[in-house]
Design a protein around this motif. Structure first.
Motif, short mmCIF file in Angstrom:
data_model
loop_
_atom_site.label_atom_id
_atom_site.label_comp_id
_atom_site.label_asym_id
_atom_site.label_seq_id
_atom_site.Cartn_x
_atom_site.Cartn_y
_atom_site.Cartn_z
N LYS A 49 29.97 73.18 43.73
CA LYS A 49 28.97 73.12 42.74
C LYS A 49 28.66 74.55 42.47
O LYS A 49 27.50 75.21 43.07
CB LYS A 49 27.89 72.14 43.01
CG LYS A 49 28.48 70.82 43.14
CD LYS A 49 27.00 69.97 43.30
CE LYS A 49 27.47 68.52 43.33
NZ LYS A 49 26.39 67.54 43.67
N PRO A 50 29.38 75.24 41.72
CA PRO A 50 28.85 76.81 41.41
C PRO A 50 27.67 76.89 40.60
O PRO A 50 27.28 75.81 39.83
CB PRO A 50 30.12 77.36 40.54
CG PRO A 50 31.10 76.41 40.78
CD PRO A 50 30.43 75.04 41.17
N THR A 51 26.80 77.81 40.59
CA THR A 51 25.78 78.22 39.92
C THR A 51 25.98 78.16 38.49
O THR A 51 26.71 78.93 37.88
CB THR A 51 24.83 79.37 40.21
OG1 THR A 51 24.51 79.18 41.89
CG2 THR A 51 23.50 79.55 39.67
N ASN A 52 25.15 77.32 37.45
CA ASN A 52 25.49 77.60 36.16
C ASN A 52 24.12 78.61 35.71
O ASN A 52 22.98 78.37 35.64
CB ASN A 52 24.93 76.47 35.43
CG ASN A 52 24.96 76.39 34.06
OD1 ASN A 52 25.77 77.29 33.27
ND2 ASN A 52 24.46 75.52 33.20
N ALA A 53 24.57 79.96 35.43
CA ALA A 53 23.63 80.88 35.07
C ALA A 53 24.45 81.87 34.00
O ALA A 53 25.48 81.79 33.77
CB ALA A 53 23.45 81.95 36.21
N SER A 54 23.63 82.53 33.29
CA SER A 54 24.07 83.62 32.26
C SER A 54 24.69 84.77 32.91
O SER A 54 24.87 85.02 34.36
CB SER A 54 23.17 84.15 31.55
OG SER A 54 22.14 84.93 32.27
N ALA A 55 25.64 85.75 32.47
CA ALA A 55 26.43 86.63 32.67
C ALA A 55 25.26 87.61 33.53
O ALA A 55 25.48 87.99 34.75
CB ALA A 55 27.24 87.40 31.73
N ASN A 56 24.18 87.91 32.77
CA ASN A 56 23.39 88.81 33.06
C ASN A 56 22.49 88.57 34.36
O ASN A 56 22.32 89.10 35.57
CB ASN A 56 22.22 89.29 32.06
CG ASN A 56 22.89 90.35 30.93
OD1 ASN A 56 23.82 90.88 31.33
ND2 ASN A 56 22.58 89.93 29.95
N ALA A 57 22.27 87.38 34.54
CA ALA A 57 21.65 86.66 35.74
C ALA A 57 22.68 86.75 37.12
O ALA A 57 21.91 87.17 38.02
CB ALA A 57 21.35 85.15 35.46
N ILE A 58 23.75 86.40 36.67
CA ILE A 58 24.73 86.58 38.07
C ILE A 58 24.94 87.92 38.53
O ILE A 58 24.77 88.29 39.66
CB ILE A 58 26.04 85.82 37.80
CG1 ILE A 58 25.83 84.25 37.49
CG2 ILE A 58 26.91 86.16 38.54
CD1 ILE A 58 26.99 83.43 37.25
N ILE A 59 25.13 88.94 37.53
CA ILE A 59 25.54 90.12 37.74
C ILE A 59 24.24 90.98 38.43
O ILE A 59 24.45 91.81 39.20
CB ILE A 59 26.07 90.90 36.66
CG1 ILE A 59 27.62 90.37 36.15
CG2 ILE A 59 26.21 92.35 36.95
CD1 ILE A 59 27.89 90.73 34.97
N SER A 60 23.03 90.83 37.56
CA SER A 60 22.01 91.57 38.23
C SER A 60 21.59 91.22 39.87
O SER A 60 21.16 92.20 40.54
CB SER A 60 20.58 90.97 37.40
OG SER A 60 20.93 91.24 35.96
N HIS A 61 21.89 90.13 40.17
CA HIS A 61 21.52 89.78 41.61
C HIS A 61 22.70 90.22 42.66
O HIS A 61 22.66 90.08 43.62
CB HIS A 61 21.42 88.42 41.66
CG HIS A 61 19.89 87.84 41.22
ND1 HIS A 61 20.07 87.38 39.79
CD2 HIS A 61 18.96 87.80 41.70
CE1 HIS A 61 18.70 87.30 39.53
NE2 HIS A 61 17.95 87.29 40.57
N SER A 62 24.03 90.48 42.17
CA SER A 62 25.12 90.78 42.86
C SER A 62 25.58 92.19 42.72
O SER A 62 26.44 92.74 43.62
CB SER A 62 26.14 89.71 42.62
OG SER A 62 25.66 88.43 42.61
N VAL A 63 25.37 92.91 41.44
CA VAL A 63 25.93 94.09 41.20
C VAL A 63 25.85 95.20 42.30
O VAL A 63 26.78 96.01 42.46
CB VAL A 63 25.73 94.51 39.79
CG1 VAL A 63 24.37 94.92 39.79
CG2 VAL A 63 26.70 95.66 39.37
N GLU A 64 24.70 95.29 42.67
CA GLU A 64 24.54 96.56 43.80
C GLU A 64 25.17 96.29 45.28
O GLU A 64 26.07 97.25 45.56
CB GLU A 64 22.99 96.50 44.08
CG GLU A 64 22.53 97.70 45.10
CD GLU A 64 21.10 97.74 45.59
OE1 GLU A 64 20.77 98.61 46.44
OE2 GLU A 64 20.33 97.04 44.97
N HIS A 65 25.46 95.13 45.51
CA HIS A 65 26.23 94.80 46.94
C HIS A 65 27.51 95.02 46.45
O HIS A 65 28.42 95.54 47.27
CB HIS A 65 25.76 93.49 47.30
CG HIS A 65 26.66 93.10 48.45
ND1 HIS A 65 26.55 93.63 49.60
CD2 HIS A 65 27.67 92.14 48.65
CE1 HIS A 65 27.41 93.16 50.60
NE2 HIS A 65 28.24 92.25 49.97
#
Length: 521
Positions: A49-65
């Motif tokens: 069950k992957p998270t249903n989120a917008s592109a910006n929401a997903i990228i914002s929390h992951s892009v730094e790592h």
């Protein structure tokens, strides 16, 4: 039409409260439709069950790592480093060179006048592009900046190019390009995103970027003590209507405002494959040593108890180190075992190749190109090369559309404003401007596995009118046919003047070519 059986309770609810009954029926239909695909009926899939989120929401929390891991892999992982280098070399190479192609018919010019105008534009642009003055830091020319920008997009997922103007007495043009690393694009004081301010970009209601907030220092910088500040840069120059800042990233979803590193889908695979390779290398290195294990007599208490129970054992025997050519004096009565780690591992190469194939699929590179090793037939190797260059040409077009063309447009604006070239209508008529902006960007040619076969195929295409001399020249050499033709005429005239070529020589060469053609036929 989905048919649903109605129970006594359903009918009762519909009779008493029709609206509730309708909602109950709708809910049951939705529940039944949710199992229409096999993936929804299988237990292991229901747990996925992957998270249903917008592109910006997903990228914002992951892009730094993702950026940090991507950069570390490129620094230390051979496969990751090789993949990124191969893309930069193949897509950019020595740089994408400009060849103006103005629409002279729409501008009302003759073909001869258009050729002269294109040469003049190219001469001015080449002067600007080859000088370090096109770089705000005065460290790179335009073609080196291409590789820097494209590499940043691959490594970090995005890059920003600030188009500025700074007049100096050493340069004719003031157009400057400042390359900004994506980490510096962030909300002021790192505050939370809002409806209009997302990841350092301020949008209007239509999703159009209005302002970019650029931090004056990289967040990972450790060599400064003053407080950092943010600069609010308008996305569009209100005077020219051109963009002040180019935000380069690959957009995969609607509403996406940031990019992710190119290695993202294979980060875990690359890391584990790199660790596995390192472990195999260490095991093979250890097996290359002449390793001896001393086994004490039965009943002495085991390997570790050898020293205190066996008479005459000195302290040096306790230091069990694996070194090449080491000779250890064993106590009397001890047995000797030789280590056999079964290395090199015969299964390593097939497994490694299988993983590289998967990595290549995600990165758009056939594994032969990724490993730079061709061991198959000519047809298979050529197919792999053509598949890779389909991807490389697509990447080139992306770079031209998002970096080269906007920069060229900004340069022409300044050049025409300085009246270096008379361009009537450029500043107020969009169609005239578009006619002047026509251009072709040539990069390095792809390699050839069998030059003779490639040359014969090119000759057939030319004779059938499928390709032009300009197309063949660009594909084979990456150069411009007009320039090659001009140089060829100059060389042939020089050879004739020197007496190296005469009518008899030309006749003999023509006869040899005809004989060769007959033999091939």
């Amino acid at each position: 039409m989905v048919k649903m059986g109605e129970s006594f309770i359903d009918k009762a609810i519909q009779a008493v409260a029709p609206q509730w009954g309708l909602k109950r029926r709708e809910a049951r239909i939705r529940l039944k439709l949710s199992d229409s695909y096999d993936i929804n009926r299988r237990r292991y899939s229901k747990e996925y069950k992957p998270t249903n989120a917008s592109a910006n929401a997903i990228i914002s929390h992951s892009v730094e790592h993702l950026r940090n891991v991507s950069r570390d892999l490129i620094r230390n992982n051979p496969m990751a480093c090789g993949a990124i280098k191969k893309k930069k070399i193949s897509v950019i190479g020595r740089g994408l060179k400009l060849q103006p192609r103005i629409d002279y018919e729409y501008l009302g010019l003759t073909e001869l006048d258009a050729d002269k105008l294109e040469q003049k534009i190219k001469r001015s642009f080449d002067y600007w592009a080859m000088s370090k003055g096109c770089d705000a830091s005065r460290q790179s020319n335009f073609y080196e900046l291409q590789k820097l920008v494209y590499g940043a997009v691959l490594e970090s997922g995005e890059a920003l190019v600030l188009i500025t103007g700074k007049k100096t007495k050493y340069e004719k043009y003031r157009t400057r390009l400042q390359i900004i690393e994506a980490d510096r694009l962030s909300n002021p004081n790192y505050k939370q995103n809002t409806d209009t301010l997302i990841n350092g970009i301020e949008y209007n209601q239509d999703g159009e970027p209005l302002y970019y907030y650029i931090c004056d220092k990289h967040p990972g910088e450790v060599f400064y003590s003053r407080k950092v500040t943010w600069k609010r840069i308008p996305a569009v120059n209100q005077t020219t209507g051109y963009r002040n800042i180019l935000h380069l990233f690959k957009k995969d979803r609607p509403g996406q405002g940031k990019g992710i590193p190119d290695l993202t889908p294979v980060i875990e695979t690359l890391k584990k494959l790199g660790d596995y390779t390192q472990h195999e290398l260490e095991a093979a290195s250890i097996s290359a040593l002449f390793t001896v294990f001393l086994r004490p007599e039965t009943g002495t208490g085991g390997f570790g108890a050898l020293a205190p129970t066996a008479a005459g054992v000195n302290d040096e025997i306790l230091n069990y180190e694996l070194e090449p050519g080491t000779v250890v004096n064993a106590p009397a009565g001890s047995d000797i075992d030789f280590a056999n780690p079964n290395r090199p591992n015969v299964n390593f190469d097939p497994f490694f190749i299988a993983m590289v194939r998967q990595i290549g699929v995600a990165l758009g590179l056939p594994y032969e190109i990724l490993l730079q090793h061709f061991s198959s037939s000519y047809s298979a190797s050529r197919a792999a090369m053509l598949e890779a260059w389909t991807y490389f040409y697509t990447e080139r077009n992306w770079m031209v559309d998002n970096f080269c063309a906007p920069v060229y447009e900004a340069f022409l604006w300044e050049s025409f404003a300085l009246k270096d070239i008379n361009a009537a209508g450029f500043f107020y008529d969009p169609l005239v401007r578009y006619a002047y902006l026509g251009a072709q960007w040539n990069g390095d040619a792809r390699g050839q596995i069998d030059e003779l076969k490639e040359a014969k195929a090119a000759e057939i295409f030319l004779n059938k009118g499928i390709k032009t001399l300009d197309q063949v020249t660009r594909e084979v050499t990456g150069h411009n046919w007009v320039e090659n033709h001009r140089q060829s005429v100059k060389e042939n005239n020089a050879r004739k003047d020197a007496g190296l070529v005469n009518e008899q020589t030309l006749t003999e060469q023509s006869e040899l070519l005809e004989e060769d053609k007959d033999l091939n036929d």
